[in-house]
Scaffold this active site. Structure first.
Site, PDB file in Angstrom:
ATOM      1  N   HIS A   1      12.196  -0.883 -24.544  1.00  0.00           N
ATOM      2  CA  HIS A   1      13.164   0.037 -25.165  1.00  0.00           C
ATOM      3  C   HIS A   1      13.387   1.256 -24.264  1.00  0.00           C
ATOM      4  CE1 HIS A   1      11.361  -1.811 -28.975  1.00  0.00           C
ATOM      5  NE2 HIS A   1      12.629  -2.110 -29.077  1.00  0.00           N
TER       6      HIS A   1
ATOM      7  N   GLN B   1      22.208 -12.175 -28.382  1.00  0.00           N
ATOM      8  CA  GLN B   1      22.640 -10.962 -29.084  1.00  0.00           C
ATOM      9  C   GLN B   1      23.543 -10.109 -28.185  1.00  0.00           C
ATOM     10  OE1 GLN B   1      20.005  -8.322 -31.561  1.00  0.00           O
ATOM     11  NE2 GLN B   1      20.000  -7.098 -29.714  1.00  0.00           N
TER      12      GLN B   1
ATOM     13  N   VAL C   1      11.832  -6.278 -19.722  1.00  0.00           N
ATOM     14  CA  VAL C   1      10.582  -5.671 -19.229  1.00  0.00           C
ATOM     15  C   VAL C   1       9.430  -6.515 -19.777  1.00  0.00           C
ATOM     16  CG1 VAL C   1       9.142  -3.603 -19.235  1.00  0.00           C
ATOM     17  CG2 VAL C   1      11.634  -3.397 -19.144  1.00  0.00           C
TER      18      VAL C   1
ATOM     19  N   HIS D   1       8.523   0.274 -27.173  1.00  0.00           N
ATOM     20  CA  HIS D   1       7.681  -0.074 -26.030  1.00  0.00           C
ATOM     21  C   HIS D   1       8.489   0.203 -24.749  1.00  0.00           C
ATOM     22  CE1 HIS D   1      10.171  -3.633 -25.968  1.00  0.00           C
ATOM     23  NE2 HIS D   1       9.768  -3.969 -27.185  1.00  0.00           N
TER      24      HIS D   1
ATOM     25  N   GLY E   1      19.214  -5.151 -24.362  1.00  0.00           N
ATOM     26  CA  GLY E   1      18.287  -5.853 -23.477  1.00  0.00           C
ATOM     27  C   GLY E   1      18.658  -7.312 -23.293  1.00  0.00           C
TER      28      GLY E   1
ATOM     29  N   MET F   1      15.121  -1.028 -33.338  1.00  0.00           N
ATOM     30  CA  MET F   1      14.500  -1.075 -34.669  1.00  0.00           C
ATOM     31  C   MET F   1      13.158  -0.345 -34.645  1.00  0.00           C
ATOM     32  SD  MET F   1      15.593  -4.587 -36.443  1.00  0.00           S
ATOM     33  CE  MET F   1      14.424  -5.651 -35.629  1.00  0.00           C
TER      34      MET F   1
HETATM   35  P1  AMP Z   1      14.692  -4.264 -31.127  1.00  0.00           P
HETATM   36  O1  AMP Z   1      14.065  -2.960 -31.439  1.00  0.00           O
HETATM   37  O2  AMP Z   1      13.735  -5.389 -30.948  1.00  0.00           O
HETATM   38  O3  AMP Z   1      15.853  -4.590 -32.036  1.00  0.00           O
HETATM   39  O4  AMP Z   1      15.349  -4.086 -29.681  1.00  0.00           O
HETATM   40  C1  AMP Z   1      16.239  -3.036 -29.400  1.00  0.00           C
HETATM   41  C2  AMP Z   1      16.827  -3.256 -28.034  1.00  0.00           C
HETATM   42  O5  AMP Z   1      15.772  -3.340 -27.069  1.00  0.00           O
HETATM   43  C3  AMP Z   1      17.616  -4.583 -27.916  1.00  0.00           C
HETATM   44  O6  AMP Z   1      18.758  -4.351 -27.122  1.00  0.00           O
HETATM   45  C4  AMP Z   1      16.629  -5.483 -27.220  1.00  0.00           C
HETATM   46  O7  AMP Z   1      17.248  -6.508 -26.488  1.00  0.00           O
HETATM   47  C5  AMP Z   1      15.924  -4.509 -26.299  1.00  0.00           C
HETATM   48  N1  AMP Z   1      14.618  -5.005 -25.871  1.00  0.00           N
HETATM   49  C6  AMP Z   1      13.630  -5.488 -26.673  1.00  0.00           C
HETATM   50  N2  AMP Z   1      12.581  -5.897 -25.915  1.00  0.00           N
HETATM   51  C7  AMP Z   1      12.918  -5.683 -24.625  1.00  0.00           C
HETATM   52  C8  AMP Z   1      12.265  -5.900 -23.375  1.00  0.00           C
HETATM   53  N3  AMP Z   1      11.062  -6.445 -23.308  1.00  0.00           N
HETATM   54  N4  AMP Z   1      12.917  -5.555 -22.243  1.00  0.00           N
HETATM   55  C9  AMP Z   1      14.161  -4.998 -22.309  1.00  0.00           C
HETATM   56  N5  AMP Z   1      14.826  -4.761 -23.454  1.00  0.00           N
HETATM   57  C10 AMP Z   1      14.227  -5.104 -24.598  1.00  0.00           C
END
Ligand code: AMP
Length: 281
Positions: free
Chosen positions: A37, A153, A176, A34, A147, A30
């Protein structure tokens, strides 16, 4: 390095990549990227020839009281980060292209969406599986990386992929963390410096739980009480949503710590809802 905004164009490009005999790796996000991602992009790179990162703040996975309108965005910065991390294509569709007027089709995984995040955020997973399903159809990946931070999820997506026979390998990459242990999240941006220091309470509680298990404590009820105390000690105003010990694959709650047990928790800290988890053994 390509930026694609049109669904039709993305489909053409994906088809061409496949026709060239290359493997596609997909990293749905989304945005407001960081290192968490970026670690997924690097992981996808290992399993594919062309990595597609999608940036789309998906309205259907936000509830009426969620933070859709204030969700942080930084498209320019994100594009640079993706390419610096070795991504090949960034797909940034528009919301009214993904969900045009009269849109009415949704994908829903039944059982494992009925607990934890599913209970706290009704409709959330339906939005997630719908968008991931659409992204699979648009980008036709061979592998897709998610992640472990969003553990439920990842399990829901694995189930959907298997149930709907998508020819996609789902890879779940480790969480991470910041130096102090806080799981990286786009939502951490909402905290002031002082609040941010207290936000580490979720990680600390998980560490305490793991320490208890190492010492031989197997009763999840007792461990939960210790975790709650830890959270409140660091962040007295925290509103704990749930602390759950479950079997890693089935997400069924367990009373005694076993080999494949994971602890997940969610709490609202200073109005920001955070989740985290840790395998216990
Ligand atoms: P989001 O942008 O929050 O929807 O996350 C996109 C993807 O990044 C999802 O698969 C999350 O699980 C993964 N993700 C978010 N934060 C982390 C993190 N700290 N470490 C690893 N993967 C992450």
């Amino acid at each position: 390095m390509k930026i694609i905004r049109s669904i039709r164009k993305m489909q053409q490009v994906s088809r061409q990549i496949a026709a060239d005999g290359k493997k596609i790796g997909l990293v749905p996000t989304m945005g407001y990227l960081h290192y968490g991602h970026l670690s997924l992009i690097k992981k996808a790179r290992k399993f594919s020839d062309v990595v597609i990162t999608t940036i789309f703040v998906n309205p259907t996975q936000f509830g009426p009281n969620d933070d859709l309108n204030k969700y942080p965005r930084d498209e320019k910065g994100d594009i640079k980060k993706v390419f610096d991390a070795g991504g090949d294509i960034v797909f940034i569709p528009k919301a009214d292209h993904i969900y045009p007027k009269n849109y009415q089709t949704y994908v829903n995984v039944e059982k494992i969406t009925k607990t934890f995040e599913g209970t706290s955020r009704p409709g959330h997973f339906k939005g997630v599986t719908t968008i991931v399903s659409k992204l699979f159809n648009i980008t036709r990946p061979d592998v897709a990386v998610f992640g472990l931070k969003d553990y439920q999820q990842a399990m829901v997506i694995k189930t959907m992929t298997s149930d709907l026979d998508y020819p996609v390998k789902i890879i779940v990459a480790p969480t991470v963390r910041e130096k102090d242990g806080l799981a990286m999240s786009s939502r951490n941006k909402y905290f002031t410096t002082e609040q941010r220091q207290k936000a580490v309470c979720l990680y600390k509680a998980l560490k305490v739980a793991k320490g208890e298990v190492k010492k031989g404590e197997l009763d999840t009820g007792k461990i939960k009480r210790i975790m709650r105390r830890k959270i409140v000690e660091i962040c007295p105003s925290a509103k704990i949503d749930y602390i759950a010990f479950t079997d890693f694959l089935s997400l069924k709650p367990v009373n005694k710590i076993s080999k494949d047990c994971i602890c997940s928790l969610a709490a609202r800290l200073f109005g920001v809802r955070l989740i985290d988890n840790m395998k216990m053994k």
